[in-house]
Design an enzyme around this catalytic site. Structure first.
Site, short mmCIF file in Angstrom:
data_model
loop_
_atom_site.label_atom_id
_atom_site.label_comp_id
_atom_site.label_asym_id
_atom_site.label_seq_id
_atom_site.Cartn_x
_atom_site.Cartn_y
_atom_site.Cartn_z
N ASP A 5 0.85 -1.19 0.00
CA ASP A 5 0.00 0.00 0.00
C ASP A 5 0.89 1.25 0.00
O ASP A 5 1.81 1.35 0.82
CB ASP A 5 -0.87 -0.06 1.27
N HIS A 6 0.66 2.18 -0.89
CA HIS A 6 1.43 3.43 -0.95
C HIS A 6 2.94 3.23 -1.00
O HIS A 6 3.68 3.84 -0.21
CB HIS A 6 1.08 4.35 0.22
N HIS A 49 -7.89 9.93 4.19
CA HIS A 49 -7.31 8.90 5.05
C HIS A 49 -7.68 9.20 6.50
O HIS A 49 -7.74 10.35 6.90
CB HIS A 49 -5.79 8.89 4.91
N GLY A 50 -7.90 8.15 7.27
CA GLY A 50 -8.14 8.35 8.70
C GLY A 50 -9.61 8.45 9.05
O GLY A 50 -10.48 8.27 8.21
N HIS A 52 -9.38 4.96 -1.92
CA HIS A 52 -8.60 4.99 -0.67
C HIS A 52 -9.37 5.79 0.37
O HIS A 52 -10.24 6.57 0.03
CB HIS A 52 -7.25 5.68 -0.90
N GLY A 53 -8.97 5.63 1.64
CA GLY A 53 -9.60 6.43 2.68
C GLY A 53 -11.07 6.10 2.82
O GLY A 53 -11.91 6.97 3.00
N SER A 61 -12.60 4.54 5.24
CA SER A 61 -13.13 4.49 6.61
C SER A 61 -14.02 5.70 6.84
O SER A 61 -13.75 6.79 6.36
CB SER A 61 -11.98 4.50 7.62
N ASN A 110 -10.07 0.61 0.24
CA ASN A 110 -9.08 0.46 1.30
C ASN A 110 -9.70 0.77 2.66
O ASN A 110 -10.33 1.81 2.84
CB ASN A 110 -7.91 1.41 1.07
ZN LIG Z 1 -4.38 5.10 0.92
#
Ligand SMILES: [Zn+2]
Length: 299
Positions: A80-81, A178-179, A208-209, A211, A230
């Site tokens: 990842d990344h 993210h987060g 991505h991100g 959550s 993700n």
């Molecule tokens: Zn990511």
């Protein structure tokens, strides 16, 4: 069974579901994802950030790969990344079947150059590559980085990027961060941007991100055409919330006494994500379609 990302997401794209990519940095979290995937007959992606790789050390992946290859359910082991050719090479050396190279903070032409270099090398050994275009915001609570403001991926850039680099999958910026979001921040996904990208790009797209976005938005994005989402903060949060509770209420010190309930709490989150992405029961398709395990074609 172990697949690369191209093999895994081709099926997801055809059958219109998404596969969760869960960040793993120890054996507890590996168990959470692998056991829940087997329980629900769902494919899953084990994602490892370069900082997580440094923490668990390369030898850890002997166990991870052994566990995945011995399972009837399809898995991908994914970096990842990845932040450099060196981090990509380290992952490939440790046995990863898929890597991401994140050049999204570079100027467009330099992102293309770096990504193409990684694609050229990785494809030699049948490792699939995810690129990223646009920037995914950062809520300030993760190691994954990003910027504080989201720069949306431009569809015309996405087409040019995919053509020039040959990437297998593309992470797009459509408004996720993210987060975990602070209480006063309301995330908003731009479905119009996703639809326009979808019209000009034919490879699987990645969110991505994922959550803390409302379930309805994620479900809609999957319907429009996201094949990989993700997840990191959401399920780690559930694990450690339970862990904090146990440690504050008891004098336990044995991992085998403390962690089982934490694992169960994180599994609940993983199962809900799998339901949301529509991946439950989909391991069956890979068996029916006789998808060969990674490298069996290559060898
Ligand atoms: Zn990511």
């Amino acid at each position: 069974m172990l697949l690369n990302m191209k093999q895994l997401l081709k099926v997801a794209k055809e059958h219109k579901f998404a596969v969760g990519a869960f960040n793993v940095a120890d054996s507890n979290f590996l168990r959470v994802v692998v056991e829940e995937a087997e329980e629900n007959n769902s494919p899953a992606i084990i994602a490892v950030h370069p900082d997580e790789l440094k923490f668990v050390k390369d030898e850890f992946f002997t166990y991870v790969l052994n566990r995945m290859k011995g399972s009837p359910v399809p898995f991908v082991l994914h970096l990842d990344h990845g932040d450099s050719l060196a981090s990509v090479m380290r992952a490939i050396h440790a046995g990863f079947s898929s890597v991401m190279i994140d050049g999204s903070l570079l100027p467009f032409e330099e992102n293309i150059k770096l990504t193409k270099q990684v694609v050229d090398i990785s494809h030699l050994v049948n490792v699939s590559v995810e690129g990223e275009l646009g920037t995914i915001g950062n809520t300030g609570t993760t190691i994954e980085g990003g910027v504080t403001k989201v720069i949306y991926t431009k569809p015309e850039d996405a087409r040019e990027f995919v053509e020039k680099t040959g990437v297998d999958t593309l992470a797009v910026a459509i408004g996720t961060c993210h987060g975990i979001y602070p209480k006063d921040v309301k995330p908003k996904l731009r479905m119009d941007v996703l639809k326009s990208i979808k019209e000009v790009v034919d490879i699987p797209l990645v969110l991505h991100g994922g959550s803390s976005n409302p379930d309805s938005e994620i479900a809609e994005a999957v319907k429009i055409g996201i094949q990989k989402v993700n997840i990191s903060s959401d399920y780690k949060f559930a694990f450690y919330k339970k862990c904090r509770q146990i440690l504050s209420e008891t004098e336990l010190w044995d991992p085998n006494a403390i962690y089982p309930e934490c694992i169960d709490a994180a599994k609940d989150v993983v199962r809900k994500k799998m339901q949301l992405f529509g991946s439950i029961g989909k391991a069956e398709i890979y068996k029916l379609e006789n998808i060969p395990s990674w490298r069996s074609e290559f060898n």
